[in-house]
Design an enzyme around this catalytic site. Structure first.
Site, PDB file in Angstrom:
ATOM      1  N   SER A  89      57.385  34.976  70.563  1.00  0.00           N
ATOM      2  CA  SER A  89      58.811  35.124  70.334  1.00  0.00           C
ATOM      3  C   SER A  89      59.559  34.781  71.620  1.00  0.00           C
ATOM      4  O   SER A  89      59.403  33.682  72.152  1.00  0.00           O
ATOM      5  CB  SER A  89      59.116  36.522  69.814  1.00  0.00           C
ATOM      6  OG  SER A  89      60.436  36.608  69.360  1.00  0.00           O
ATOM      7  N   ASP A  96      59.570  31.328  59.416  1.00  0.00           N
ATOM      8  CA  ASP A  96      60.135  32.131  60.493  1.00  0.00           C
ATOM      9  C   ASP A  96      61.649  31.923  60.592  1.00  0.00           C
ATOM     10  O   ASP A  96      62.104  30.822  60.900  1.00  0.00           O
ATOM     11  CB  ASP A  96      59.476  31.722  61.812  1.00  0.00           C
ATOM     12  CG  ASP A  96      59.801  32.661  62.962  1.00  0.00           C
ATOM     13  OD1 ASP A  96      60.754  33.447  62.835  1.00  0.00           O
ATOM     14  OD2 ASP A  96      59.091  32.597  63.983  1.00  0.00           O
ATOM     15  N   HIS A 101      57.740  35.468  61.241  1.00  0.00           N
ATOM     16  CA  HIS A 101      57.716  35.689  62.683  1.00  0.00           C
ATOM     17  C   HIS A 101      56.554  36.603  63.031  1.00  0.00           C
ATOM     18  O   HIS A 101      56.716  37.754  63.462  1.00  0.00           O
ATOM     19  CB  HIS A 101      59.054  36.302  63.110  1.00  0.00           C
ATOM     20  CG  HIS A 101      59.341  36.198  64.560  1.00  0.00           C
ATOM     21  ND1 HIS A 101      59.470  34.990  65.211  1.00  0.00           N
ATOM     22  CD2 HIS A 101      59.544  37.154  65.508  1.00  0.00           C
ATOM     23  CE1 HIS A 101      59.746  35.202  66.483  1.00  0.00           C
ATOM     24  NE2 HIS A 101      59.778  36.506  66.687  1.00  0.00           N
TER      25      HIS A 101
END
Length: 615
Positions: free
Chosen positions: A475, A558, A589
């Protein structure tokens, strides 16, 4: 050994096994397979009806626990898992969020507490799908927030009638509802800064504004929870008026507030005791958390003894029992209960074997351009003397922090012979508002100044082999990884970037609106407003300087770090014939499926071992 195709990019290699040693192979897999469980949430008016999430089935799903009969059962059964759920106040129903393959876009569903998912129905059929922006369930009033590309909408269903009572282009959400359901607190960023939100309290009878609270530019407010007592209109609020997150109690009807001066270093968050005369305070300081009871009448602060480590969630039962999750880097997580007489015991033990332990972490404090940087350092238990290959693991967020908590992922890197350094760079939470906000206007590059300082320390101290340093993260950590490879190419022998931001302009165009709002506040505007900032802070700008082999992992669905912008970056790598591998999976994600998590971990560690000539 197998490979996984991803467009025209070299596919990531999936090893048949990660370790030649049978015991090591068994141990790392056991840590991931070991069942884990969250702290149970009980129904407000029926505390025997509980909901929690667990990976006991191999996928993170929702479970119901009837304490009266001590019976447990799985509530949801979806291919990509379910993470968000809550019980209705009367305990008759369970609400859970239904998205598509991890894309986070969907709606709330409700089913009887004693029923299965086949009985689930759309809980609020008059509200369109979107990204969740808060939920409060009462007996008469239900409030739900929805975010889409058009902004934020807040809805209420009262006595069976649903209406939209708020709409704005910027980020907003449902924060808390009073126990008598007459007041509703919402968070909003009408002033243009979703990172430092303001509060508004509305009457559920007509939704007129009852009170407002905003502390001004750069100072956010968060409504944690209204008092649990009917008729009590006090709401517990998190503020940052003195440069760190602290607590105040706001009496909305009287329009008075009381700041709680809790004399502890670091930052705090809290929840009410059932009688509303005390707070259960979770204190965070230098990567570790602890519990306290704060008496609102006397101001007395008393410690609730827990070992050093991380508190992963805590609440007070109607009888005063504190239930909480605890772990440390060395010890796996356990859900525990501390009775009013001080006895402390494991509350819930998931089925199956407990995870094997791992090595502890130690603290490093390194002076950097922006101040003292805190890092957590782990060494393999059987490591030889001298510098080690080292993974610099950069947390996501950016507003989060690495902690002294158990991590099967960290432990796998240690088993593979790497030291692990986790850096709480500027942007991290728990170190004050100025540290958290120091990345404004120059995100990414600011954090990497701190990473560079810690890297220099690790090499100079003899911890790390300067020729065998891997930068790694997911991330925001994946974003920092790619940015580091392009702006600090001589520091890194390899990079592993999970679900990263790679092309920031394209990411902004495709990401969920809540993150666009966040980015506007962080960068100082949208890409058309401050194009130079986005260009300077985007990994794509520096892709031609990337020299080390890089592995990128990405999810098709995502909404936070969308796939198109990652493909743009991969295309540029491919045109240069730069060494890279790509793993693409069918989820969002990250993954809630344990087998998929194991697969991705094995890909990452095996890639680094090969890149450093260790395999």
């Amino acid at each position: 050994m197998s490979t996984q195709s991803g467009n025209q990019n070299p596919p990531a290699v999936v090893p048949d096994r990660l370790f030649d040693d049978a015991e090591t192979e068994k141990r790392w897999l056991a840590r991931f397979h070991a069942p884990r469980i969250s702290v149970p949430e009980w129904a407000r008016d029926a505390p025997d009806a509980n909901v929690y999430v667990s990976n006991a089935s191999g996928v993170w799903e929702v479970y119901a626990w009837d304490r009266a009969t001590d019976s447990h059962r799985r509530v949801t059964n979806r291919p990509n898992g379910t993470l968000h759920a809550t019980p209705a106040p009367d305990g008759t129903a369970i609400w859970w969020f239904d998205d598509t393959d991890g894309d986070e876009f969907g709606s709330w569903r409700s089913q009887p507490f004693n029923g299965d998912s086949s009985a689930a129905v759309k809980a609020l059929p008059d509200i369109h799908d979107g990204y969740p922006a808060g939920l409060e369930i009462g007996n008469r009033v239900i409030a739900a927030g929805v975010s889409t590309d058009d902004g934020s909408e807040l809805f209420a269903k009262i006595d069976g009638v649903t209406e939209r009572f708020y709409q704005h282009a910027d980020d907003a959400g449902i924060a808390s509802m009073s126990r008598d359901e007459s007041l509703l607190a919402i968070s909003h960023s009408e002033h243009g800064d979703s990172r430092h939100p303001a509060l508004r309290v509305l009457s559920t009878d007509g939704f007129a504004t009852v009170a407002e609270k905003w502390d001004g530019e750069g100072k956010g407010l968060q409504a944690l929870e209204f008092s649990p007592l009917p008729g009590d209109q006090r709401v517990l609020v998190l503020h940052e008026r003195r440069g760190r997150e602290e607590l105040l109690v706001w009496d909305v009807r009287a329009d008075t507030e009381t700041e709680l001066r809790i004399d502890l270093p670091g930052e705090v968050v809290a929840d009410w005791y059932p009688d509303a005369r005390a707070l259960l305070v979770v204190h965070f300081h230098e990567a570790r958390s602890s519990l306290y009871r704060y008496d609102l009448d006397t101001g007395e602060l008393s410690a609730v003894d827990t070992p050093a480590g991380r508190i992963g969630g805590a609440g007070v039962r109607p009888d005063g029992t504190i239930e909480y999750s605890w772990s440390s880097a060395a010890e796996p997580a356990a859900v525990r209960a501390r009775a009013t007489d001080g006895t402390d015991a494991v509350l819930l033990t998931p089925p199956g074997e407990r995870a094997p332990g791992s090595a502890p972490v130690t603290d490093a404090f390194v002076e950097g351009i922006g101040g003292r940087i805190h890092a957590l350092v782990s060494r393999p238990a059987d490591a030889p003397e001298g510098p080690l290959p080292t993974v610099f693991s950069l947390h996501g967020g950016p507003h989060a922090a690495d902690e002294d908590r158990f991590s099967a992922y960290r432990a796998t890197w240690l088993d593979a012979g790497f030291a692990v350094v986790e850096v709480n760079y500027r942007g991290s939470t728990g170190y004050g508002s100025a540290w958290r906000d120091a990345i404004e206007g120059r995100p990414g590059l600011t954090e990497l100044e701190d990473v560079a300082a810690v890297h220099d320390w690790a090499v100079e101290s003899g911890l790390s082999d300067k020729d065998k340093c891997v930068v790694n993260g997911a991330s925001w950590g994946g974003y920092l990884t790619l940015l580091a490879l392009g702006t600090q190419p001589t520091r890194w022998a390899a990079g592993v970037a999970g679900v990263p931001v790679a092309d920031y302009v394209a990411a902004y165009e495709d990401e969920m609106e809540q993150l666009r709002s966040f980015d506007r506040a962080l960068f100082g505007g949208a890409p058309e407003d401050v194009p130079a900032v986005y260009r300077e802070c985007s990994p794509l700008t520096y892709v031609d300087a990337v020299a080390a082999p890089v592995l990128i992992l990405a999810g098709d669905n995502d909404p936070r770090c969308p796939i198109r912008q990652i493909e743009n970056y991969l295309d540029r790598l491919a045109k240069r014939d730069a060494p890279h591998e790509f793993y693409r999976y069918d989820a969002g994600h990250g993954s809630l499926v344990i087998a998929e998590t194991i697969k991705q971990t094995s890909i990452e560690v095996y890639f680094a071992l090969r890149a450093l000539g260790m395999r």
